[in-house]
Design a protein around this motif. Structure first.
Motif, PDB file in Angstrom:
ATOM      1  N   VAL A 236     -25.932   6.642   4.875  1.00 50.06           N
ATOM      2  CA  VAL A 236     -25.234   7.385   3.557  1.00 50.06           C
ATOM      3  C   VAL A 236     -23.846   7.464   3.723  1.00 50.06           C
ATOM      4  N   PHE A 237     -23.173   7.516   2.802  1.00 52.15           N
ATOM      5  CA  PHE A 237     -21.690   7.453   2.515  1.00 52.15           C
ATOM      6  C   PHE A 237     -21.177   8.848   3.329  1.00 52.15           C
ATOM      7  N   THR A 238     -21.666   9.921   3.360  1.00 50.50           N
ATOM      8  CA  THR A 238     -21.039  11.115   3.964  1.00 50.50           C
ATOM      9  C   THR A 238     -21.152  10.804   5.375  1.00 50.50           C
ATOM     10  N   TYR A 239     -22.151  10.325   5.942  1.00 51.68           N
ATOM     11  CA  TYR A 239     -22.177  10.059   7.223  1.00 51.68           C
ATOM     12  C   TYR A 239     -21.026   9.125   7.757  1.00 51.68           C
ATOM     13  N   PHE A 240     -21.250   7.795   7.128  1.00 50.88           N
ATOM     14  CA  PHE A 240     -20.083   6.974   7.461  1.00 50.88           C
ATOM     15  C   PHE A 240     -18.599   7.272   7.448  1.00 50.88           C
ATOM     16  N   ASP A 241     -18.541   8.109   6.297  1.00 56.17           N
ATOM     17  CA  ASP A 241     -17.411   8.823   5.939  1.00 56.17           C
ATOM     18  C   ASP A 241     -16.742   9.562   7.013  1.00 56.17           C
ATOM     19  N   ALA A 242     -17.528  10.342   7.907  1.00 51.95           N
ATOM     20  CA  ALA A 242     -17.352  11.277   8.850  1.00 51.95           C
ATOM     21  C   ALA A 242     -17.218  10.576  10.405  1.00 51.95           C
ATOM     22  N   HIS A 271     -13.942   6.002   0.367  1.00 52.84           N
ATOM     23  CA  HIS A 271     -15.010   5.311   0.197  1.00 52.84           C
ATOM     24  C   HIS A 271     -14.902   3.817   0.508  1.00 52.84           C
ATOM     25  N   LYS A 272     -13.580   3.176   0.471  1.00 55.55           N
ATOM     26  CA  LYS A 272     -13.549   2.107   1.133  1.00 55.55           C
ATOM     27  C   LYS A 272     -13.398   1.967   2.466  1.00 55.55           C
ATOM     28  N   ARG A 273     -13.022   2.877   3.147  1.00 55.39           N
ATOM     29  CA  ARG A 273     -13.065   3.169   4.550  1.00 55.39           C
ATOM     30  C   ARG A 273     -14.683   3.100   5.137  1.00 55.39           C
ATOM     31  N   ALA A 274     -15.374   3.759   4.346  1.00 55.98           N
ATOM     32  CA  ALA A 274     -16.939   3.994   4.891  1.00 55.98           C
ATOM     33  C   ALA A 274     -17.539   2.599   4.496  1.00 55.98           C
ATOM     34  N   GLU A 275     -17.151   1.952   3.555  1.00 57.92           N
ATOM     35  CA  GLU A 275     -17.703   0.647   3.046  1.00 57.92           C
ATOM     36  C   GLU A 275     -17.325  -0.535   4.027  1.00 57.92           C
ATOM     37  N   GLU A 276     -16.066  -0.569   4.646  1.00 59.35           N
ATOM     38  CA  GLU A 276     -15.468  -1.488   5.670  1.00 59.35           C
ATOM     39  C   GLU A 276     -16.401  -0.907   6.963  1.00 59.35           C
ATOM     40  N   PHE A 277     -16.450   0.212   7.013  1.00 58.02           N
ATOM     41  CA  PHE A 277     -17.321   0.507   8.578  1.00 58.02           C
ATOM     42  C   PHE A 277     -18.709   0.008   8.337  1.00 58.02           C
ATOM     43  N   ARG A 278     -19.252   0.331   7.214  1.00 56.07           N
ATOM     44  CA  ARG A 278     -20.628  -0.150   6.964  1.00 56.07           C
ATOM     45  C   ARG A 278     -20.780  -1.837   7.236  1.00 56.07           C
ATOM     46  N   ASN A 279     -19.991  -2.326   6.677  1.00 63.86           N
ATOM     47  CA  ASN A 279     -19.930  -3.882   6.547  1.00 63.86           C
ATOM     48  C   ASN A 279     -19.678  -4.341   7.989  1.00 63.86           C
ATOM     49  N   TYR A 280     -18.798  -3.680   8.681  1.00 67.93           N
ATOM     50  CA  TYR A 280     -18.612  -3.920  10.066  1.00 67.93           C
ATOM     51  C   TYR A 280     -19.832  -4.079  10.891  1.00 67.93           C
ATOM     52  N   LEU A 281     -20.702  -2.826  10.746  1.00 63.45           N
ATOM     53  CA  LEU A 281     -21.853  -2.710  11.358  1.00 63.45           C
ATOM     54  C   LEU A 281     -22.934  -3.597  10.926  1.00 63.45           C
ATOM     55  N   GLN A 282     -22.895  -4.025   9.622  1.00 65.66           N
ATOM     56  CA  GLN A 282     -23.953  -4.921   9.102  1.00 65.66           C
ATOM     57  C   GLN A 282     -23.533  -6.213   9.877  1.00 65.66           C
ATOM     58  N   GLU A 283     -22.445  -6.693  10.168  1.00 62.84           N
ATOM     59  CA  GLU A 283     -22.210  -7.981  10.700  1.00 62.84           C
ATOM     60  C   GLU A 283     -22.636  -7.998  11.975  1.00 62.84           C
ATOM     61  N   ILE A 284     -22.460  -6.902  12.791  1.00 61.31           N
ATOM     62  CA  ILE A 284     -22.888  -6.986  14.271  1.00 61.31           C
ATOM     63  C   ILE A 284     -24.545  -6.867  14.306  1.00 61.31           C
ATOM     64  N   TRP A 285     -25.036  -6.071  13.585  1.00 62.87           N
ATOM     65  CA  TRP A 285     -26.577  -6.264  13.390  1.00 62.87           C
ATOM     66  C   TRP A 285     -26.988  -7.674  13.030  1.00 62.87           C
ATOM     67  N   LYS A 286     -26.386  -8.406  12.201  1.00 61.63           N
ATOM     68  CA  LYS A 286     -26.990  -9.549  11.978  1.00 61.63           C
ATOM     69  C   LYS A 286     -26.775 -10.569  13.107  1.00 61.63           C
ATOM     70  N   ASP A 287     -25.729 -10.327  13.905  1.00 63.85           N
ATOM     71  CA  ASP A 287     -25.629 -11.133  15.055  1.00 63.85           C
ATOM     72  C   ASP A 287     -26.395 -10.817  16.283  1.00 63.85           C
TER      73      ASP A 287
END
Length: 306
Positions: A236-242, A271-287
């Protein structure tokens, strides 16, 4: 045996009594025979009572993140009333204008994650940063999540009381590519933050460098605090944001891009930082090639998209 009281009943009774005091119907003990009418505080408490009565997600949050501890739940609600991370003025204004305000779950979550600080502080927050790492290994971002998911999943690795032998747990996580040092560090951090508990009910002490030390106990099991972390907070956003400020970002390009407007608290920047953080983690998960069947990061992120 006498069953413990339900958290929702205890909290509601405490808040109703506090409302009577704020309205001046009950004299304050510290100044006998003097009645106080704190109108704004009364409005805030009314919003809190109605929100807790109408939103079952709030009681699920309170029950799980405090591990069912009545005193801890009361202390959290008390701190929520005075935390600077809740816009009390907004809530009181809406209550004065319309007579009702439903406090959303994310405001409770933000209060739990940040406490009285602007950014997440691992020493004072009741939450753990499950994305934190102890070594420059990107897949370690998911070690604690996988650990919690394994302890929560059903199977013959758990005994009748839900405990998993430490030896079995180490073997499972090492087969997924994690080192013994990474696993032991995560186990100690999770134990001290009450995401898991040991068969001996022990916690770990710090050495002079702040590193958690101590022998590993025989077995571990997940708590409701740990289950709530990876089932409700992880995507969720709140957790990524923190957690974005507390998590080492190993990709230099991503890190530099996220540092733009790093001091801004504007919702657009957060919101932009949280999305970028989420995308960064998603790329790692894919690999990650060797993914466990009992944990799917993409599913949890999808659940948190709303």
């Amino acid at each position: 045996t006498i069953s413990p009281p339900r958290i929702d009943v205890v909290i509601k009774k405490r808040l109703l009594f506090a409302l009577s005091m704020a309205e001046g119907n009950v004299p304050l003990e510290t100044i006998a025979y003097v009645r106080v009418n704190a109108g704004n505080l009364a409005q805030f408490i009314r919003a809190l009572i109605s929100s807790l009565s109408e939103n079952t997600d709030l009681y699920e949050f309170l029950s799980n993140i405090t591990g069912g501890n009545i005193r801890a739940a009361i202390e959290f609600v008390t701190s929520f009333i005075g935390t600077p991370n809740v816009d009390v003025e907004k809530i009181v204004q809406i209550m004065n204008e319309s007579g009702q305000y439903r406090i959303p779950l994310h405001e409770f979550t933000k209060s739990a994650l940040l406490g009285d600080y602007s950014h997440y502080n691992p020493d004072t927050s009741i939450a753990l940063n499950i994305y934190d790492i102890s070594s420059p290994d990107s897949k370690e971002h998911f070690l604690i999540s996988i650990l919690l998911a394994y302890l929560e999943s059903k199977g013959d690795h758990l005994d009748n009381d839900g405990f998993c032998l430490t030896e079995r747990l180490l073997e499972e996580l090492q087969n997924l590519g994690f080192t013994s040092d990474q696993i032991c560090s995560s186990l100690r951090r999770c134990t001290n933050k009450k995401l898991i508990e040991t068969s001996q009910r022990v916690t770990f002490e710090e050495d002079i460098n702040g590193t958690l030390i101590g022998d590993m106990p025989d077995s571990f099991r997940v708590t409701s605090v740990g289950a709530y972390h990876f089932k409700r907070w992880l995507g969720v956003f709140t957790y990524f944001d923190a957690m974005v400020f507390d998590t080492p970002i190993l990709d230099k390009e991503v890190r530099e891009h996220m540092a733009i407007n790093i001091n801004s608290f504007a919702i657009e920047c957060r919101h932009k930082r949280a999305e970028e953080f989420r995308n960064y983690l998603q790329e790692i998960w894919k690999d990650i090639s060797n993914k466990p069947k009992y944990f799917n990061f993409e599913e949890l992120v999808h659940d948190g998209n709303e």
